[in-house]
Design an enzyme around this catalytic site. Structure first.
Site: not given
Ligand SMILES: *Cc1c(COP(=O)(O)O)cnc(C)c1O
Length: 459
Positions: A72, A124-125, A215, A217, A258, A450
């Site tokens: 843990y 990004f969305d 960001d 990715a 990604k 979407h």
């Protein structure tokens, strides 16, 4: 004779995929309310919905799964991930999260409050969703060239420094919690940001006292493009370039699905201990204890290994050349796509493909449906559905570009699959004038519609 390019890996395990008939697909997409997210995967022959979490792990990553430490707290897997993040990206502090949007949720809970503005390059969305959910605003400062699909600018993910400075000047510092730079920039077509731009953004941010978040990715794909297109970096290794890139970030959010080539996982990196400590509270609340945060030990191991592999030149060259291979076939046939071809996907310019369809009839979505019916190939709309409604006026936002994205999973498909995809799309292109009507919305969610939207055909 020059030896042709070939992938720097071979295949050890295969997975069958299913063919179907055109009539089956016509029925299935209707049953899915014309939303490709609602198709079952066995109704899809070649799945280019996303490159997220769909990659093939290597033998070394699978081996790492067996070495996972499921304690843990304080698991060795946590330290493997910590070492990889420190040695490749240079962050002293990190928090594991179950995926990229969870990293955004935790970090933005720490940084963003109602009424704030967050400038960046075509957020990004989910990033935009997490900003708007907090009643803050994402301001797009991407260079104008990004929105001209035939403009061959080598770094269409770049931030326009004038636009950025305008935002930094117009709002008090307290209202700008951070600048978000997405590398590569997904929304503009998997387009890279240059090292020069990263440095310039950081310099401006420092002048205004605003932290910079990457960001991240597809950071490794971004580094590959820097090596190829930015003279000063030609002789550098990908790892050296990555190191220099992240020298310009105060924090990072990562969707490891990604460029870390795992099926699930994410993290946040911090240089500042105090911000890390503040975020820890939210990580424990939303994700899990700080040494696992929503990930199992084995997955942290595979992620750490993926970071090392994903920043190797040979791997990146194999990957990005495959996208280029698909893109060039489409360009040769006259199919309008975002050029230069991006790092993880080919983006088809749906407005130029179907110029006779009005934007109200969801042009890119119409094209995505036609490609599915043609060959069982699943792409995704990056257009009006994704752009969603304005949070204040609730009016539809019509984006500058209506795109169909064909995202290529890492190490999954062969170039024969790319030939098939190209042929299917070229068939649709050759019958484009027969596509006279689009679709209308019958159901939509209040945010990020979407994923669950339902549509009907317009007759
Ligand atoms: C995928 C992605 C995210 C969100 O990550 P998830 O792992 O899908 O939650 C955020 N930003 C960018 C640029 C992405 O590509």
């Amino acid at each position: 004779m020059n030896l042709p390019f070939a992938e720097s890996y071979k295949i050890k395990m295969v997975e069958p995929i299913k063919k179907s008939t055109r009539n089956q697909r016509i029925q299935w997409i209707k049953d899915a309310r014309y939303n490709l997210f609602k198709l079952n995967s066995d109704q899809v022959f070649i799945d280019l919905l996303t490159d997220s979490g769909t990659g093939a792990m290597s033998d070394r990553q699978w081996s790492e799964l067996m070495l996972g430490d499921e304690s843990y707290a304080g698991a060795s897997s946590y330290f493997k991930m910590k070492n990889a993040i420190k040695s490749i990206l240079g962050f002293d502090y990190f928090l594991p999260t179950h995926q990229g949007r969870a990293a955004e949720n935790v970090l933005f809970s720490t940084l963003i409050k109602e009424g704030d503005v967050v400038p960046g390059n075509s957020h990004f969305d989910t990033t935009k969703g997490h900003i708007e959910f907090r009643k803050a605003h994402a301001i797009d400062c991407t260079i104008d060239e990004a929105f001209e699909t035939t403009n061959l600018h080598p770094f269409k993910g770049n931030i326009d420094l004038n636009k950025l400075e305008q935002v930094l000047k117009s709002y008090p510092k307290e209202k700008i919690p951070c600048i978000v730079v997405t590398v590569t920039c997904n929304s503009s077509g998997g387009q890279p940001v240059s090292m020069q731009n990263l440095k310039d953004v950081k310099a401006m941010a420092t002048r205004y006292g605003i932290p910079v978040v990457f960001d991240s990715a597809r950071f490794a794909e971004n580094a590959y493009f820097i090596k190829l297109r930015e003279e000063a970096y030609k002789e550098k290794t990908i790892k050296e370039i990555v190191w220099d890139m992240f020298a310009n970030a105060d924090m990072m959010t990562m969707s490891s699905k990604k460029d870390a080539i795992v099926n699930m996982g994410g993290f946040i990196g911090f240089k500042n201990e105090e911000t890390f400590k503040n975020a820890t509270v939210f990580n424990i609340m939303f994700e899990g204890y700080i040494t696992y945060g929503g990930m199992s030990g084995r997955d942290m191991n595979a992620l750490a290994q993926g970071l090392y592999e994903g920043t190797e030149f040979d791997y990146l060259e194999s990957r990005i050349k495959q996208i280029e291979y698909l893109g060039q076939q489409l360009i040769a046939a006259g199919v309008p796509i975002q050029m230069p071809v991006g790092g993880h996907a080919v983006f088809v310019d749906a407005t130029k493909f179907l110029p006779h369809l009005p934007k109200e009839e969801l042009v890119a979505q119409t094209l995505a449906i036609e490609l599915y019916i043609e060959g069982g190939v699943r792409g995704v709309e990056i257009g009006t559905l994704l752009a969603d409604r304005d949070p204040d006026t609730r009016e539809n936002r019509y984006p500058t570009l209506e795109l169909l994205r064909l995202a290529i999973p890492r190490r999954v498909y062969t170039n024969n699959h790319m030939d098939y995809v190209a042929a299917a799309l070229i068939n649709v292109y050759n019958r484009r004038n027969d596509i006279r009507k689009g679709y209308r919305i019958t159901y939509e969610a209040p945010i990020m519609r979407h994923f669950t939207v339902e549509l009907e055909k317009i007759y």
